[in-house]
Motif scaffolding. Structure first.
Motif, short mmCIF file in Angstrom:
data_model
loop_
_atom_site.label_atom_id
_atom_site.label_comp_id
_atom_site.label_asym_id
_atom_site.label_seq_id
_atom_site.Cartn_x
_atom_site.Cartn_y
_atom_site.Cartn_z
N GLU A 214 37.26 39.77 -41.71
CA GLU A 214 38.10 40.00 -40.54
C GLU A 214 37.51 39.39 -39.27
O GLU A 214 37.58 39.96 -38.19
N ASP A 216 38.54 36.48 -37.85
CA ASP A 216 39.57 35.91 -37.01
C ASP A 216 40.90 35.87 -37.78
O ASP A 216 41.15 34.95 -38.56
N TRP A 217 41.74 36.86 -37.52
CA TRP A 217 43.01 36.96 -38.25
C TRP A 217 43.96 35.80 -37.97
O TRP A 217 44.90 35.55 -38.73
N GLN A 218 43.72 35.09 -36.87
CA GLN A 218 44.59 33.95 -36.56
C GLN A 218 44.52 32.89 -37.67
O GLN A 218 45.48 32.16 -37.91
N LYS A 221 46.90 34.02 -40.20
CA LYS A 221 48.27 33.88 -39.68
C LYS A 221 48.77 32.43 -39.79
O LYS A 221 49.91 32.19 -40.17
N MET A 291 41.58 38.97 -46.99
CA MET A 291 42.47 39.13 -45.83
C MET A 291 43.89 38.72 -46.17
O MET A 291 44.86 39.42 -45.86
N LYS A 294 45.54 41.30 -48.34
CA LYS A 294 46.07 42.45 -47.57
C LYS A 294 47.44 42.10 -46.98
O LYS A 294 48.37 42.89 -47.03
N ALA A 295 47.52 40.91 -46.41
CA ALA A 295 48.80 40.51 -45.78
C ALA A 295 49.92 40.42 -46.82
O ALA A 295 51.06 40.78 -46.55
N PHE A 301 51.04 46.89 -42.00
CA PHE A 301 50.05 45.86 -41.70
C PHE A 301 50.20 45.49 -40.23
O PHE A 301 51.31 45.22 -39.77
N ASP A 302 49.10 45.50 -39.48
CA ASP A 302 49.26 45.23 -38.04
C ASP A 302 48.31 44.15 -37.52
O ASP A 302 48.01 44.09 -36.34
N LYS A 303 47.78 43.33 -38.40
CA LYS A 303 46.78 42.35 -37.96
C LYS A 303 47.42 41.14 -37.27
O LYS A 303 46.80 40.49 -36.46
N PHE A 304 48.63 40.83 -37.66
CA PHE A 304 49.43 39.84 -36.93
C PHE A 304 50.88 40.09 -37.33
O PHE A 304 51.14 40.84 -38.28
#
Ligand SMILES: O=C(O)[C@@H](CO)OP(=O)(O)O
Ligand SMILES: [Mn+2]
Ligand SMILES: [Mn+2]
Length: 558
Positions: A214, A216-218, A221, A291, A294-295, A301-304
């Motif tokens: 985790e 950098d979730w960008q 994304k 990561m 998870k997406a 899910f609230d990471k992006f």
């Protein structure tokens, strides 16, 4: 016989309990002959140089690659996952790469629950394969993807979309082109057989999808937008053109290629992930897939902002996190790494502190503990993460957080609250992967300084240290011919080697708490990383369990 084994460790016959043991893992720090492209040799590393003078009794090398680390062959370079697994577990397990090879060779992969699950989408949906396009063998292997493409189509997949991540980290920069050609060729053959099979999107692994811990979730994304939504800043009609064109930017490299999607003549993406589709992430290694898993899997899910959360059947090549049961469906069962030294020591009352910066934090915790997250015994353990720099390449900040990690560790040692402190110092590896020789030299010096801070603290409390590494990287930064001579292009420039190596790694023991008669045995010339756990247990005053690889040390009368 696991049930009949006891957790209680016998007291060591000769070594006392109660010393603080500092275990330092230098990431990507192999041992090789002096050479201008050996950044560890070129860098000013007085601490490590002094340790080396202790050989052969208190310094030696151990194997860190190939079968010694549970990899399929001795041509496989080491990596952090298998390296830290071996260091922590004290036993050699067949690792993901090998388990997938076996499942593909026997065809068992197509009989398992995971494949049967995704197969239900083949009639009406598309099969998407997402992963690293590489023959590096660290996270994935292209020959496994090739077999899976063939096998899936033979088992009913009619429409296949491959979402590629270019490598340049475990393999030479620029090799993305030949890997795309290889897969395009296979996909063309499938199309000849009536399977609608295409590459649908892509991007460089370090910029698209393959972040870890985790940081950098960008990164994830960007991948999501291309793979799931079919949106990316760059659009091409085929992947070969995409990779070649994007590489024309003088600053471009495979690791950081921007995301792209493949579109049809009318500009529409050819492979977004839709309701009813099947998705397989074909990397076997966990850290950089968790990561995305998870997406793809988590309803909430609230990471992006995922914008659209398609109802898919998703399976990992392996299950990436056994604790989280993530993903819940997988094609091959991961190695079940049991009875790690972390668990033994916690059950025998050893208080442990583990620390690294984000990019290596899971290495000294999750991988060390046999791919297990969390504590064995929360009251006895503390794991501390120093946030890594984000958004800048590591050759621009080659000192990374080495000194910060060392200072936290020093504080933990001086607090007298812990019996073991364990750290990973990342520079040799993370800067080594950039292929930037000057920066790697700076990084190696910083790592050496960090080791000194830890060793000084061990000195102050009368403790013992073990300094070792998980695999090579910074000690060889150039691509060589068979005779070992650096390869040069027509302009005379050398080709930087960004990957890990096959070299052994050093291990040194010492500190005021080490009893005078302790030395490395001379009867284990081919010992490897898995021999370290028993050694560390001994230094804590325990005999290691019988099923562990043997200890590296003996005690002689002085
Ligand atoms: O960065 C990574 O993912 C690998 C190389 O692919 O390195 P390490 O095994 O050292 O983590
Ligand atoms: Mn590593
Ligand atoms: Mn690495």
């Amino acid at each position: 016989m696991a049930e009949t084994r006891r957790w209680e460790l016998a007291a060591h016959r000769r070594l006392e309990k109660g010393k603080v043991v500092g275990v330092v893992v230098l990431d990507g720090w192999g041992e090789a002959a002096p050479d201008p492209f050996n950044c560890i040799h070129v860098a000013d590393t007085p601490t490590l140089d002094a340790l080396k003078k202790g050989g052969p009794e208190r310094w030696r090398v151990i194997k860190a690659h190939g079968t010694a680390a549970g990899l399929p062959t001795d041509d496989d370079m080491g990596n952090s996952e298998v390296g830290h697994n071996a260091l922590g577990a004290g036993q050699i397990y067949a690792q993901g790469a090998k388990l997938v090879d076996m499942a593909l060779a026997s065809g068992k992969i197509y009989e398992g629950e995971g494949f049967k699950y995704i197969q239900q989408s083949f009639e009406n949906g598309t099969l998407h394969l997402i992963g690293l396009l590489s023959d590096g063998g660290v996270h994935s292997r292209i020959d496994q993807l090739q077999l899976l493409l063939k096998g899936a189509s033979e088992h009913g997949a009619k429409r296949i979309r491959v979402h590629i991540l270019t490598d340049g980290r475990d393999v030479l920069d620029g090799s993305s082109v030949k890997f795309v050609e290889l897969i395009e060729n296979d996909l063309a053959k499938l199309r000849d057989k009536g399977v609608d099979a295409r590459i649908a999107s892509g991007g460089g692994r370090m910029y698209v999808t393959m972040d870890r811990y985790e940081n950098d979730w960008q990164v994830v994304k960007r991948g999501w937008d291309a793979q799931v939504l079919g949106e990316a800043p760059h659009k091409f009609q085929n992947a070969l053109e995409a990779v070649k064109k994007l590489r024309e930017d003088p600053k471009a490299n495979d690791q950081y290629l921007p995301p792209f999607v493949i579109v049809d003549e009318r500009g529409r993406p050819i492979g977004p992930i839709m309701d009813g589709d099947a998705v397989v992430t074909f990397n076997f290694r966990a850290d950089r897939m968790v990561m995305l898993a998870k997406a793809l899997e988590y309803e909430s899910f609230d990471k992006f902002d995922r914008v659209r959360f398609p109802k898919i059947r998703y399976a990992g090549m392996l299950q990436y996190d056994g604790e989280l049961k993530l993903p819940s469906h997988f094609l091959v069962a991961p190695p079940e790494i049991e009875r790690t030294s972390g668990e033994y020591l916690a059950r025998n009352g050893i208080r442990t502190y583990a620390c690294s910066e984000t990019v290596k934090f899971g290495h000294v915790t999750f991988f060390w503990n046999g791919n297990r997250s969390g504590y064995f015994h929360p009251n006895l353990e503390k794991y501390e993460e120093i946030p890594s720099d984000i958004g800048i390449p590591f050759n621009e900040q080659p000192k990374m957080k080495a000194v910060e990690i060392a200072k936290k560790t020093r504080d933990a040692i001086l607090s007298c609250k812990f019996d073991q402190v364990r750290v990973n110092i990342a520079n040799g590896d993370m800067v080594g992967h950039t292929g930037d020789i000057e920066a790697t030299i700076v990084g190696c010096k910083a790592a050496d300084e960090a080791v000194k801070i830890v060793l000084d603290a061990i000195e102050q409390v009368g403790g013992i240290f073990v300094v070792t590494a998980d695999h090579g990287n910074a000690e060889d930064m150039v691509k060589r011919d068979k005779s070992g001579k650096p390869l040069r292009d027509k302009d005379g420039n050398v080709q930087p080697l960004t990957s890990h190596t096959l070299n052994p790694v050093p291990i040194a023991i010492g500190g005021p708490g080490l009893q005078p008669g302790v030395r490395f045995r001379s009867d284990l010339p081919s010992a490897g990383l898995a021999n370290v756990a028993a050694t560390v247990m001994n230094l804590h005053g325990f005999e290691a369990p019988d099923h562990y690889e043997p200890t590296l040390i003996e005690v002689v009368d002085k």
